[in-house]
Enzyme design. Structure first.
Site: not given
Ligand code: CAA
Length: 435
Positions: A404
């Site tokens: 996550e």
């Molecule tokens: N709420 C709403 N929108 C969001 C957001 C949030 N919390 N975070 C990002 N966004 C939106 C941004 O506003 C952006 O939208 P706009 O361009 O329209 O403004 C869009 O999403 C893209 O965001 P970023 O430009 O920040 O994207 P990025 O590629 O630079 O980075 C990141 C995003 C935060 C690194 C994201 O990719 C991330 O969280 N990565 C980790 C993924 C993760 O947590 N994976 C877990 C897998 S699930 C799991 O583990 C479950 C299980 O089985 C236990």
């Protein structure tokens, strides 16, 4: 004048009017204002309902989960009966509205239940966490009424289990780089691709799958879909042989031209990436609670062992080398509790919890790793064998720094928020009642 209530001294009834004394001045409040302030005032006590949930989860974990946990972990045995019991006790859909079969509880109550169960069995707690916060929450918040009636009710009651399919072989932290595609065919999509590390992957009846529908639009061309596990074209990979949470069910899943009806898309076209991010922001509170529980479990075992085990003529707890480790554990647990419970509370208040949940997960998972290593050290040679439980908690702790969103991703989320002007986790405004 609007502002924040920081240092009110007292509330009192004066001439049948409610008075707030603040900054040396008495201000008359309406009953509505008084209740609004009282509701949001700093209060560290749990409600009766939250206390009852804590007791029930603790009893369930100690009586039903503890006896077989070592065996299940050793043999990677899925906790089928235990998951069934969790369903019957209402632990699989705790926050869902009762009209959809859920418990109607708040996030704080869910957090506390996660904490107690994670003191003992983290395979069970991750199964619970994914179903509650990634699957049920996402569906209840963003699904259509028809989707809720068809899927959420069964998921909330634990008749069905769900999984959340975002990660891919080449898209883990970099979640926007989705290679799984969903081609729009008019009344349905054709879904193809591979998802990795999917918790509940082999047992789930319902998959929430994130896929790219329009690569030219980047993350704005991503959608989320509800997929039924028995549809044609789905193949489940072998169960992963993991370091920790070994009896939980983790698989890769292959989708090959799976026909997904249009009505199974969640939200507007292109909402899928935001759906995943918003859902994960809440999911991280659950994993933070898991990490808090792991540390709590290791601490409780360490205190009991240190009081009993003697060396150099006295219990090892009376040696400073051990007692200082216990003191550090206790301090960090209290600090983590503040972050974890507060992030849950912010969510319950409808306030922004994006940074708060990342901070809670980051801090709680870092202390879980650090202190479970110390718990093994407190136990000495006994800590190195399975019977004493702390080595399992140490192995389980590691995944909380990875899934996550890794610790590095949590730092990235926090840093981006603070650089975009949110220097601190927001403190709620006090609306009309502010002075
Ligand atoms: N709420 C709403 N929108 C969001 C957001 C949030 N919390 N975070 C990002 N966004 C939106 C941004 O506003 C952006 O939208 P706009 O361009 O329209 O403004 C869009 O999403 C893209 O965001 P970023 O430009 O920040 O994207 P990025 O590629 O630079 O980075 C990141 C995003 C935060 C690194 C994201 O990719 C991330 O969280 N990565 C980790 C993924 C993760 O947590 N994976 C877990 C897998 S699930 C799991 O583990 C479950 C299980 O089985 C236990």
């Amino acid at each position: 004048m609007k502002g924040k209530v920081l240092d009110f001294t007292y509330f009192k009834l004066l001439n049948e009017q409610l008075v707030l004394r603040q900054f040396g001045l008495d201000r008359v409040l309406s009953t509505n204002q008084y209740h609004q302030i009282k509701k949001r005032s700093m209060n560290f006590s749990l409600t009766d309902e939250q206390l009852a949930v804590q007791e029930a989860a603790r009893e369930f974990a100690q009586k039903e989960l503890k006896p077989g946990v070592i065996e299940r972990d050793t043999h990677m045995k899925y906790p089928k009966e235990q998951v069934q019991m969790m369903a019957e006790l209402g632990f699989l859909g705790m926050m869902v509205d009762p009209k959809y079969g859920g418990g109607g509880m708040d996030t704080v109550a869910y957090t506390i239940a996660m904490e107690e169960i994670s003191k003992v069995d983290n395979s069970c707690s991750v199964i619970m966490s994914v179903n509650n916060s990634l699957v049920c929450w996402g569906l209840e918040t963003y699904g259509t009424e028809a989707q809720k009636l068809k899927y959420l009710t069964k998921l909330a009651m634990g008749e069905w289990l769900g999984c959340f399919c975002l990660s891919e072989p080449e898209a883990g932290s970099d979640a926007t780089s989705q290679r799984t595609t969903a081609v729009d065919m008019g009344d349905h999509y054709l879904l193809s691709g591979t998802k990795n590390w999917i918790t509940n992957g082999g047992m789930a009846d319902v998959h929430l799958v994130i896929a790219q529908t329009d690569p030219e639009k980047g993350h704005r061309g991503i959608n989320a879909f509800i997929v039924e596990a028995d549809w044609d074209g789905i193949a489940i990979g072998a169960k992963e042989d993991k370091l920790g949470i070994r009896s939980s069910d983790t698989h890769s899943i292959m989708y090959s031209d799976v026909k997904v009806p249009k009505e199974n898309r969640i939200g507007e076209d292109g909402f899928g990436f935001k759906f995943a991010m918003k859902t994960l922001a809440g999911g991280r509170i659950g994993i933070a609670a898991q990490a808090l529980g792991i540390t709590g479990g290791a601490y409780e075992l360490s205190v009991a062992y240190a009081k009993e085990r003697e060396a150099f003529g006295k219990p090892i707890a009376k040696h400073q080398a051990i007692s200082f480790k216990l003191a550090d554990m206790a301090m960090d647990i209290e600090a983590a509790k503040m972050l974890v419970y507060r992030s849950a509370w912010l969510k319950d208040q409808g306030l922004d919890y994006n940074s708060a949940s990342s901070m809670a997960k980051l801090f709680a998972s870092e202390i879980a790793m650090r202190h479970t290593v110390e718990a093994v050290q407190v136990h000495g040679g006994y800590g190195f064998v399975k019977e004493y439980h702390v080595e399992r908690l140490m192995r389980d702790a590691k995944i909380t720094q990875i899934y996550e969103g890794t610790s590095e991703i949590q730092r990235l989320v926090i840093a981006r928020n603070l650089l975009h002007g949110q220097l601190y986790v927001p403190t709620p405004e006090y609306g009309e009642a502010s002075v």
